[in-house]
Scaffold this motif. Structure first.
Motif, mmCIF file in Angstrom:
data_model
loop_
_atom_site.group_PDB
_atom_site.id
_atom_site.type_symbol
_atom_site.label_atom_id
_atom_site.label_comp_id
_atom_site.label_asym_id
_atom_site.label_seq_id
_atom_site.Cartn_x
_atom_site.Cartn_y
_atom_site.Cartn_z
ATOM 1 N N GLU A 75 29.297 16.229 10.574
ATOM 2 C CA GLU A 75 29.360 17.200 11.670
ATOM 3 C C GLU A 75 27.970 17.699 12.080
ATOM 4 N N GLU A 76 27.086 17.928 11.066
ATOM 5 C CA GLU A 76 25.786 18.496 11.413
ATOM 6 C C GLU A 76 24.866 17.463 12.037
ATOM 7 N N ASN A 77 25.060 16.196 11.651
ATOM 8 C CA ASN A 77 24.097 15.193 12.099
ATOM 9 C C ASN A 77 24.546 14.410 13.314
ATOM 10 N N MET A 78 25.854 14.446 13.596
ATOM 11 C CA MET A 78 26.323 13.604 14.687
ATOM 12 C C MET A 78 25.876 14.195 16.017
ATOM 13 N N ILE A 79 25.166 13.407 16.777
ATOM 14 C CA ILE A 79 24.655 13.894 18.056
ATOM 15 C C ILE A 79 25.703 13.621 19.121
ATOM 16 N N VAL A 80 26.197 14.687 19.732
ATOM 17 C CA VAL A 80 27.258 14.499 20.721
ATOM 18 C C VAL A 80 26.728 14.597 22.142
ATOM 19 N N ALA A 81 25.550 15.189 22.318
ATOM 20 C CA ALA A 81 25.015 15.300 23.667
ATOM 21 C C ALA A 81 23.503 15.286 23.608
ATOM 22 N N LEU A 82 22.913 14.674 24.599
ATOM 23 C CA LEU A 82 21.460 14.723 24.688
ATOM 24 C C LEU A 82 21.095 15.964 25.493
ATOM 25 N N PRO A 83 19.932 16.551 25.223
ATOM 26 C CA PRO A 83 19.566 17.725 26.007
ATOM 27 C C PRO A 83 19.377 17.350 27.470
ATOM 28 N N ALA A 84 19.726 18.304 28.352
ATOM 29 C CA ALA A 84 19.460 18.060 29.770
ATOM 30 C C ALA A 84 17.953 17.947 29.944
ATOM 31 N N ASN A 85 17.538 16.985 30.716
ATOM 32 C CA ASN A 85 16.103 16.764 30.870
ATOM 33 C C ASN A 85 15.497 17.862 31.732
ATOM 34 N N LEU A 86 15.225 18.997 31.097
ATOM 35 C CA LEU A 86 14.839 20.162 31.891
ATOM 36 C C LEU A 86 13.437 20.032 32.484
ATOM 37 N N ASP A 87 12.602 19.177 31.885
ATOM 38 C CA ASP A 87 11.274 19.002 32.457
ATOM 39 C C ASP A 87 11.357 18.331 33.819
ATOM 40 N N PHE A 88 12.433 17.588 34.011
ATOM 41 C CA PHE A 88 12.599 16.884 35.281
ATOM 42 C C PHE A 88 13.641 17.571 36.155
ATOM 43 N N MET A 89 13.817 18.865 35.916
ATOM 44 C CA MET A 89 14.823 19.622 36.656
ATOM 45 C C MET A 89 14.524 19.594 38.152
ATOM 46 N N VAL A 90 15.563 19.351 38.932
ATOM 47 C CA VAL A 90 15.396 19.290 40.381
ATOM 48 C C VAL A 90 16.206 20.423 40.986
ATOM 49 N N PHE A 91 15.568 21.197 41.886
ATOM 50 C CA PHE A 91 16.286 22.345 42.458
ATOM 51 C C PHE A 91 16.995 21.976 43.753
ATOM 52 N N ASN A 92 16.717 20.775 44.239
ATOM 53 C CA ASN A 92 17.263 20.355 45.528
ATOM 54 C C ASN A 92 18.608 19.684 45.313
ATOM 55 N N HIS A 93 19.564 20.441 44.786
ATOM 56 C CA HIS A 93 20.852 19.842 44.450
ATOM 57 C C HIS A 93 21.971 20.483 45.254
ATOM 58 N N ARG A 94 23.203 20.067 45.009
ATOM 59 C CA ARG A 94 24.292 20.518 45.874
ATOM 60 C C ARG A 94 24.591 22.007 45.689
ATOM 61 N N GLY A 95 24.104 22.591 44.579
ATOM 62 C CA GLY A 95 24.276 24.021 44.384
ATOM 63 C C GLY A 95 23.596 24.835 45.474
ATOM 64 N N LYS A 96 22.657 24.190 46.155
ATOM 65 C CA LYS A 96 21.926 24.857 47.225
ATOM 66 C C LYS A 96 22.869 25.233 48.363
ATOM 67 N N VAL A 97 23.872 24.409 48.596
ATOM 68 C CA VAL A 97 24.787 24.652 49.706
ATOM 69 C C VAL A 97 25.748 25.786 49.365
ATOM 70 N N PHE A 98 26.025 25.933 48.068
ATOM 71 C CA PHE A 98 26.941 26.991 47.651
ATOM 72 C C PHE A 98 26.187 28.008 46.803
ATOM 73 N N PRO A 99 25.458 28.895 47.440
ATOM 74 C CA PRO A 99 24.683 29.847 46.637
ATOM 75 C C PRO A 99 25.596 30.765 45.841
ATOM 76 N N VAL A 100 25.098 31.188 44.699
ATOM 77 C CA VAL A 100 25.900 32.021 43.812
ATOM 78 C C VAL A 100 26.060 33.399 44.431
#
Lengths: 108, 302
Positions: A75-100
């Protein structure tokens, strides 16, 4: 208080070991008086040594902490997800059309 | 890397924070540590901490880390006013900092003023040409503008200098996959497997790509990599199990009529089917019938 069972056992084990050392010294002194050759420690000392060894081993294995798994699929060692590549984060995504719809303001 | 226990912990904390049970700071720390993208929640709970004077002052110097984290989250949620306020406060605290300069350039990016952001990044790179994060930001900026070939070019140049950067290799692989350039993507995943051979997800992605490229040899290799995923995860990866059965049936189709010198291991297919059935029975008993029909159709075609 504050000391775990393992720690107390460890202290006891070290005491047993030092008592064995003390007994051996005493025994050799006795042999010198009786002018006999030293062939080996008496059986009680050997038993004490073994007992001390077991106690100290057990304490050394339990006191520092529990063992961690080295299996890649545990359980401790099994990697289930890779981290989101936050260094390559792009702000120009579809969330732009639906602001919070959040009423956020920094109040300082 | 997010392990299974860490994921469970994150979900538990998220649930707790969502239901107003406190622990927002711990949640934000975990999000930062695991590098997951939960911008909306980070913004919401981060702001609630920052607006609470007693909570904020109890953080000590960690406060500024939180400012940065929330600022980036605000950019991601397009709350640019909030991000601007936060970066101004940070600038007031650290007037000389390059890290804040980077944050301000990211704000320009989020606004969409690409030229200004580019100018800012170039001037940073003149000062310190080996700043990895700024190189990466340029790649991301090219990607955000839709200039994918430019992003690939930047990323390749970057990887020539910083070959050990696994995140960059993964980004490049994902870009190649999005362009359906599978050979190149496969190369990237080979690099990743070489540098981190115990991460099953790289094996899985590599196998997926090989299966997509197709051809008997590639599918045989893909099957081997799916098998290695099963080996590394103790058979808990459903995708790899399905991959094995798909590969087996594809190999059966492709190898038909050829001489069958390298006979595939027939036990593997039935073992995979048993493992899948067992898992479905345990976790989704109502979908078991779907699984059995799918497996049967695969067996028929082979």
């Amino acid at each position: 208080m504050g000391f775990s069972l393992g720690f107390l056992v460890g202290v006891f084990g070290v005491l047993v070991l030092s008592h064995a050392a003390y007994s051996t010294v005493q025994y050799r002194g006795l042999l010198k008086i009786m002018e006999e050759e030293f062939s080996g420690p008496p059986i009680t000392v050997v038993a004490e040594l073994l007992l001390g060894l077991v106690f100290s081993l057990w304490a050394a294995l339990t006191v520092p902490g529990t063992f961690l798994s080295i299996h890649p699929h545990s359980e401790e060692n099994m990697i289930v997800a890779l981290p989101a590549n936050l260094d390559f984060m792009v702000f120009n995504h579809r969330g732009k059309v639906f602001p919070v719809e959040m009423d956020l303001k920094l109040k300082h | 890397m997010v392990s299974k226990t860490e994921e469970a912990q994150l979900n538990r904390l998220e649930n707790q924070v969502d239901n107003g049970g406190g622990g927002a700071w711990e949640y934000l720390c975990l999000v930062r540590k695991l590098k997951v993208r939960r911008s909306e929640k980070v913004l919401k709970y981060g702001m609630s901490i920052l607006n609470d004077l007693s909570k904020r002052s109890s953080l000590g110097s960690e406060e500024w880390t939180l400012y940065e984290q929330v600022a980036v989250a605000a950019m991601d949620c397009q709350c640019l006013d909030v991000a601007k306020d936060l970066s101004k406060l940070l600038r007031k605290e650290f007037p000389e900092s390059k890290r804040i300069g980077r944050l301000e350039a990211m704000l320009l990016e989020a606004k969409g003023s690409w030229e200004e952001a580019e100018k800012a990044y170039s001037s940073f790179l003149e000062d310190s040409p080996l700043d990895q994060v700024i190189h990466k930001r340029r790649v991301a900026m090219a990607k955000a503008q839709g200039n994918i070939s430019g992003a690939i070019e930047w990323l390749n140049k970057y990887l020539e200098i910083f070959m050990a950067d696994n995140d960059a290799w993964r980004e490049l692989a994902e870009i190649y996959v999005s362009l359906q350039m599978y050979k190149q993507a496969a190369f990237c995943y080979e690099e990743l497997i070489l540098s981190q051979p115990t991460v099953p997800l790289y094996h899985l992605a590599y196998a997926d790509i090989l299966y997509t490229i197709g051809g008997l040899e590639n599918i045989q290799t893909a099957k081997k990599y799916y098998a290695s995923v099963i080996n590394l995860t103790g058979g808990k990866n459903i995708r790899a199990l399905f991959g094995i059965s798909l590969c087996t049936s594809a190999i059966g189709l492709l190898a038909k009529g050829r001489n069958k010198e390298d006979k595939e291991n027939p036990e593997l297919q039935s073992l995979v089917a048993t493992a899948l059935e067992k898992d479905y029975k345990q976790r989704a008993p109502d979908k078991l019938s779907l699984l059995t029909t799918a497996l049967r159709s695969l067996k028929v075609s082979s």
